[in-house]
Design an enzyme around this catalytic site. Structure first.
Site, mmCIF file in Angstrom:
data_model
loop_
_atom_site.group_PDB
_atom_site.id
_atom_site.type_symbol
_atom_site.label_atom_id
_atom_site.label_comp_id
_atom_site.label_asym_id
_atom_site.label_seq_id
_atom_site.Cartn_x
_atom_site.Cartn_y
_atom_site.Cartn_z
ATOM 1 N N PRO A 2 -4.838 -0.063 -6.797
ATOM 2 C CA PRO A 2 -5.650 0.242 -5.611
ATOM 3 C C PRO A 2 -5.513 1.723 -5.214
ATOM 4 O O PRO A 2 -4.417 2.254 -5.175
ATOM 5 C CB PRO A 2 -5.050 -0.655 -4.523
ATOM 6 C CG PRO A 2 -4.248 -1.682 -5.238
ATOM 7 C CD PRO A 2 -3.815 -1.061 -6.532
ATOM 8 N N GLU A 3 -6.658 2.357 -4.964
ATOM 9 C CA GLU A 3 -6.677 3.743 -4.526
ATOM 10 C C GLU A 3 -7.205 3.764 -3.083
ATOM 11 O O GLU A 3 -7.362 2.708 -2.486
ATOM 12 C CB GLU A 3 -7.553 4.567 -5.479
ATOM 13 C CG GLU A 3 -7.095 4.433 -6.937
ATOM 14 C CD GLU A 3 -7.944 5.214 -7.937
ATOM 15 O OE1 GLU A 3 -8.568 6.214 -7.549
ATOM 16 O OE2 GLU A 3 -7.974 4.808 -9.113
#
Ligand SMILES: [Zn+2]
Length: 277
Positions: A2-3
């Site tokens: 996840p960014e």
């Protein structure tokens, strides 16, 4: 992993789910290494009876404010996933931390790869003080980015992945932003013109905003892929131009997209739009 857009989507889900205002009555830790700081006993004692007063994000960290002024920080790393469940709902497996809330729900943390970490601290800067600027912060302007970047040397891709240079970017959004800016990931920061820097500022923000609007990028299927708090996949995968599109035509020029390794990271480029330096 996840960014920024994915972590922000999780934060929004926690707020939508009414976590702010909930009191944490019970704390179960099935995998002690998930708790980075303090020790598990102090973590449980410190969290018990506390009310969540805010849910935010900084870089790729989730930040939960507590009513005693302390902060709970969560980094999802590769496969961390938070979701609400009824207290009597059976475990879905790999649930390493479970917070029992005062409304008969539980906030559960599942992490098949077990790389995610939680911190309970008095001063959040101990954990996130090293982070660089937030790329979507209205106060972070093009001129600021141009100035920061003009002081740096070395290849663009590792620099943009460096969380102390700019916070929240990872492999997906860096590849997309560099393609949109027409910059090769091995291009040296010191060789850019101010026009290049301004263009990169714009494409970074555009790539992140597109990811946010699509509620994140979900690659593949199964338990290890990104899901919102509600179990929804993000739809940004359909909008990716180069990331994991090796062998497909570049949407701008039809050249076949290639995969290369830059700074030990799998990287996707159009060899025509992004000329090797
Ligand atoms: Zn191209």
């Amino acid at each position: 992993m996840p960014e920024l857009p994915e972590v922000e989507t999780v934060a929004e889900g926690l707020r939508e789910g009414g976590l702010v205002g909930c009191r944490i009555d019970t704390i179960t830790v099935h995998w002690p290494r998930t708790i980075a700081r303090p020790g598990v006993a102090a973590f449980r004692k410190g969290l018990r009876g506390r009310q969540v007063t805010s849910v935010g994000r900084r870089g790729k960290f989730l930040i939960l404010g507590l009513d005693n002024g302390r902060t709970l920080l969560i980094h999802l790393r590769m496969t961390g996933h938070l979701f609400f469940a009824a207290a009597d709902e059976a475990s879905h497996g790999h649930e390493h931390v479970v917070l029992g809330l005062d409304d008969r729900r539980e906030l559960r943390y599942r992490d098949t790869r077990k790389f995610g970490r939680w911190w309970l601290v008095s001063d959040a800067t101990d954990v996130i003080g090293h982070l660089g600027p937030e790329p979507l912060d209205p106060a972070f302007r093009s001129a600021d980015f141009v100035k920061c970047l003009s002081k740096r040397r070395g290849a663009l891709k590792p620099l943009l992945l460096n969380q102390s240079f700019i916070a929240g970017l990872g492999n997906i959004y860096v590849d997309e932003a560099l393609w949109a800016a027409g910059l090769h990931p091995e291009r040296k920061a010191e060789t850019l013109s101010d026009e290049d820097r301004k263009r990169l500022y714009r494409t970074i923000r555009e790539a992140l905003r597109r990811g946010l609007r699509s509620m994140g990028t979900t690659l593949g299927s199964g338990l290890t892929t990104f899901r919102s708090v509600w179990g929804r996949k993000g739809t940004n995968r359909d909008k990716l131009n180069v990331f994991r599109r090796t062998g497909h035509p570049c949407p701008r020029c039809d050249t076949t997209i290639e995969r290369l390794i830059v700074g030990q990271r799998s990287t996707h480029i159009c060899p025509t739009c992004q000329q090797r330096p």
